[in-house]
Design a protein around this motif. Structure first.
Motif, PDB file in Angstrom:
ATOM      1  N   UNK A 233       0.851  -1.193   0.000  1.00  0.00           N
ATOM      2  CA  UNK A 233       0.000   0.000   0.000  1.00  0.00           C
ATOM      3  C   UNK A 233       0.888   1.244   0.000  1.00  0.00           C
ATOM      4  N   UNK A 234       0.995   1.933  -1.109  1.00  0.00           N
ATOM      5  CA  UNK A 234       1.812   3.154  -1.173  1.00  0.00           C
ATOM      6  C   UNK A 234       1.269   4.233  -0.232  1.00  0.00           C
ATOM      7  N   UNK A 235       2.110   5.186   0.069  1.00  0.00           N
ATOM      8  CA  UNK A 235       1.755   6.228   1.036  1.00  0.00           C
ATOM      9  C   UNK A 235       0.501   6.989   0.627  1.00  0.00           C
ATOM     10  N   UNK A 236       0.397   7.365  -0.632  1.00  0.00           N
ATOM     11  CA  UNK A 236      -0.763   8.143  -1.083  1.00  0.00           C
ATOM     12  C   UNK A 236      -2.057   7.346  -0.899  1.00  0.00           C
ATOM     13  N   UNK A 237      -2.005   6.052  -1.194  1.00  0.00           N
ATOM     14  CA  UNK A 237      -3.194   5.206  -1.041  1.00  0.00           C
ATOM     15  C   UNK A 237      -3.566   5.066   0.434  1.00  0.00           C
ATOM     16  N   UNK A 238      -2.561   4.924   1.283  1.00  0.00           N
ATOM     17  CA  UNK A 238      -2.797   4.818   2.725  1.00  0.00           C
ATOM     18  C   UNK A 238      -3.479   6.084   3.243  1.00  0.00           C
ATOM     19  N   UNK A 239      -2.983   7.230   2.843  1.00  0.00           N
ATOM     20  CA  UNK A 239      -3.538   8.491   3.349  1.00  0.00           C
ATOM     21  C   UNK A 239      -4.941   8.743   2.804  1.00  0.00           C
ATOM     22  N   UNK A 240      -5.218   8.256   1.599  1.00  0.00           N
ATOM     23  CA  UNK A 240      -6.578   8.357   1.061  1.00  0.00           C
ATOM     24  C   UNK A 240      -7.532   7.438   1.817  1.00  0.00           C
ATOM     25  N   UNK A 241      -7.031   6.273   2.194  1.00  0.00           N
ATOM     26  CA  UNK A 241      -7.856   5.303   2.913  1.00  0.00           C
ATOM     27  C   UNK A 241      -8.197   5.789   4.315  1.00  0.00           C
ATOM     28  N   UNK A 242      -7.238   6.471   4.954  1.00  0.00           N
ATOM     29  CA  UNK A 242      -7.427   6.931   6.335  1.00  0.00           C
ATOM     30  C   UNK A 242      -7.215   8.453   6.410  1.00  0.00           C
ATOM     31  N   UNK A 243      -8.142   9.234   5.907  1.00  0.00           N
ATOM     32  CA  UNK A 243      -7.938  10.690   5.848  1.00  0.00           C
ATOM     33  C   UNK A 243      -8.107  11.405   7.189  1.00  0.00           C
ATOM     34  N   UNK A 244      -8.797  10.771   8.145  1.00  0.00           N
ATOM     35  CA  UNK A 244      -9.072  11.430   9.426  1.00  0.00           C
ATOM     36  C   UNK A 244      -8.237  10.827  10.547  1.00  0.00           C
ATOM     37  N   UNK A 245      -6.990  10.516  10.234  1.00  0.00           N
ATOM     38  CA  UNK A 245      -6.092   9.926  11.233  1.00  0.00           C
ATOM     39  C   UNK A 245      -5.900  10.876  12.417  1.00  0.00           C
ATOM     40  N   UNK A 265      -1.875  18.021  18.601  1.00  0.00           N
ATOM     41  CA  UNK A 265      -1.468  16.645  18.332  1.00  0.00           C
ATOM     42  C   UNK A 265      -0.811  16.543  16.947  1.00  0.00           C
ATOM     43  N   UNK A 266       0.010  15.539  16.769  1.00  0.00           N
ATOM     44  CA  UNK A 266       0.635  15.285  15.467  1.00  0.00           C
ATOM     45  C   UNK A 266       0.005  14.046  14.835  1.00  0.00           C
ATOM     46  N   UNK A 267       0.370  13.762  13.602  1.00  0.00           N
ATOM     47  CA  UNK A 267      -0.205  12.641  12.839  1.00  0.00           C
ATOM     48  C   UNK A 267       0.244  11.317  13.465  1.00  0.00           C
ATOM     49  N   UNK A 268      -0.533  10.846  14.420  1.00  0.00           N
ATOM     50  CA  UNK A 268      -0.170   9.673  15.221  1.00  0.00           C
ATOM     51  C   UNK A 268      -0.059   8.414  14.357  1.00  0.00           C
TER      52      UNK A 268
END
Length: 547
Positions: A233-245, A265-268
């Motif tokens: 899972x590339x980074x862009x796909x991961x961030x699209x999958x979980x946008x409200x981290x 808070x930071x991007x946990x």
């Protein structure tokens, strides 16, 4: 027509053929001198055959039985292949053997080291075959020949203790042709290993790591593990999958004003934290040594692969009592570097999807009509909500004498898998830091450090909890249910990971029933994004009872 060649090439060749053709096509075998033979590539079919009742002069060349001979002096009725005691008993010298065997034997296979001591290594292998015959086997240690044998076993003596060696077996046929086996590594032992106390560490030799930890698999090293995440899972796909981290600006906008909100808070659950966590655990091996019949009478060790350092993390007080010391030791080793590194490519994608789907559910803040869709609200929390922004204290086991709780500290659920109880904080702290007090004294480190949070989840995922298998083994096809487990309806697949994580609450639920519904929805979403095939896989817990 070419001015330099006034005659056609075809006409010229035809004219030559007319003059010389009969001679060229019907030339008799040649009688050569040794000088002429040496300068030619003539084979035995082009050399005159040796004949009885014929005299030969010094230097004459003849063929006989597929071999080429030269007369050393005048000869009459002397057979070139006559058996003689020395070369002066024959008038012929062998120039070439056209019958020579040039086919090498097959390579020896299944080379293994069957026994090791501090001074010797015993090797065995499966025999080679040859078109004529095997003469012997040469044994090569670190590239140098150390012995030969006609057997299929060899013991190499007078070796250094605690030392690794590389061995190759060379099969040699009767003509000297040879083929090498694949190389293996074997190590001598170092004798008795001195015990260490709880919390103590020691640096091991390669031989001791091989003896005590089954070696270090190069396929399970940090770079390989991180690469598997990035491939699945590339980074862009991961961030699209979980946008409200948790900790992202998008999360901040949704969480602000709620009782669980924490500012600054930071991007946990960042992609980089995930990859870093996978990389870090890949450097660790974990070992439990249990007295047979007593699962709680055990030792727990940790191995730092790069530093080659072993640490005793835990030892039951009665491990060496008279009532237990004579019992056999059962050893189980977990290589955390095997995460995403075992099974097929599809299995590895399924494993990552299974891990992310379960933590997405555990930390999800979505609902059926949530903006953007329920699944996009995953990884929204990193702490048990009843304890956020409160002074509550929970999950304290005062009776645990080894990983004792610190007064005033709460060991409620934190991180993606919601690590709970002081004994689990102490164990995870020991594995990560080689010191249980780090997280026992400061359990909030888990909510402050996203990489550490992922590490706690991954260690839980990878470690079996008797009688439960590890989720890693389930997803990579390495778990086979026992008869008792089969009777409970437990079968491999994503559904079994739900039973490991929360089987007490989510057993025997179809995919349409909450909370299994959302776990499976995350899994379907992630496997689709990764291109993983889940046809026929048991996804829910219907028909399953707790382990």
């Amino acid at each position: 027509m070419n001015r330099n060649f006034p005659f056609s090439h075809k006409l010229l060749l035809k004219s030559l053929s007319a003059v010389l053709g009969a001679t060229i096509l019907t030339a008799a075998p040649l009688e050569l001198s040794s000088t002429a033979y040496a300068a030619s590539s003539t084979n035995s079919s082009q050399v005159q055959a040796w004949q009885t009742n014929k005299a030969y002069s010094e230097g004459d060349i003849v063929s006989h039985q597929g071999k080429i001979y030269e007369a050393k002096w005048w000869s009459y009725n002397s057979r070139p292949d006559a058996k003689v005691t020395n070369e002066w008993d024959t008038s012929w010298k062998l120039l070439k053997d056209n019958n020579e065997d040039t086919t090498p034997p097959t390579a020896p296979t299944n080379l293994v080291s069957t026994e090791q001591s501090s001074t010797f290594v015993t090797l065995t292998w499966t025999a080679s075959t040859d078109n004529v015959a095997i003469s012997h086997y040469d044994v090569l240690r670190n590239g140098a020949k150390v012995g030969s044998t006609i057997a299929k076993t060899f013991t190499d003596y007078e070796l250094e203790a605690d030392t690794g060696y590389q061995y190759v077996i060379r099969a040699v046929d009767t003509s000297g042709n040879y083929t090498d086996s694949s190389a293996i590594s074997a190590a001598t032992k170092g004798g008795a290993v001195v015990d260490i106390g709880v919390g103590e560490s020691r640096v091991l030799t390669d031989a001791q790591i091989s003896q005590l930890w089954n070696g270090i698999n190069p396929a399970f090293l940090p770079d390989a593990a991180a690469a598997e995440v990035q491939a699945a899972i590339p980074k862009a796909e991961y961030e699209t999958t979980f946008p409200l981290r948790y900790g992202t600006p998008e999360w901040d906008a949704k969480a602000k004003g709620n009782y669980y909100y924490k500012p600054n808070q930071t991007d946990y659950y960042s992609y980089d934290n995930l990859v870093s966590a996978v990389r870090e655990i890949a450097n660790i091996k974990y070992k439990e040594v249990v007295r047979e019949g007593y699962p709680n009478v055990k030792q727990i060790y940790r191995l730092d692969k790069q530093a080659k350092t072993e640490t005793l993390l835990f030892q039951a007080p009665d491990f060496n009592d008279a009532s237990h010391s004579s019992l056999p030791k059962l050893t189980r080793i977990v290589d955390f570097g095997s995460f995403l590194s075992e099974g097929s490519s599809n299995d590895r994608k399924r494993e990552l999807a299974g891990f992310l789907a379960n933590i997405a559910h555990e930390t999800g803040g979505g609902w059926s009509t949530a903006p953007g869709g329920e699944l996009r609200w995953a990884l929204f929390f990193n702490e048990e909500l009843d304890f956020v922004n409160t002074d509550k204290i929970g999950y304290v086991d005062e009776d645990n004498l080894f990983w004792k709780p610190v007064p005033g500290k709460s060991y409620h659920g934190r991180g993606p898998i919601q690590l709970s109880w002081n004994y689990n904080y102490g164990l995870i702290s020991s594995i990560v830091y080689r010191d249980p007090s780090v997280l026992l004294n400061d359990p909030d480190k888990i909510t402050a450090d996203g990489k550490l949070g992922f590490i706690t989840g991954l260690l839980f995922w990878m470690t079996p909890q008797e009688p439960k298998p590890s989720n890693h083994d389930i997803m990579t096809g390495q778990w086979t249910p026992t008869a008792e487990q089969s009777a409970k309806g437990l079968v491999p697949g994503f559904g079994a990971t739900i039973m490991v994580i929360n089987g007490g609450q989510e057993a025997n639920l179809p995919e349409t029933a909450d909370p299994v519904r959302r776990r499976v929805a995350h899994y379907r979403d992630l496997t689709t994004r990764m291109g993983a095939n889940i046809d026929g896989e048991k996804l829910d817990t219907a028909g399953m009872q707790p382990f």
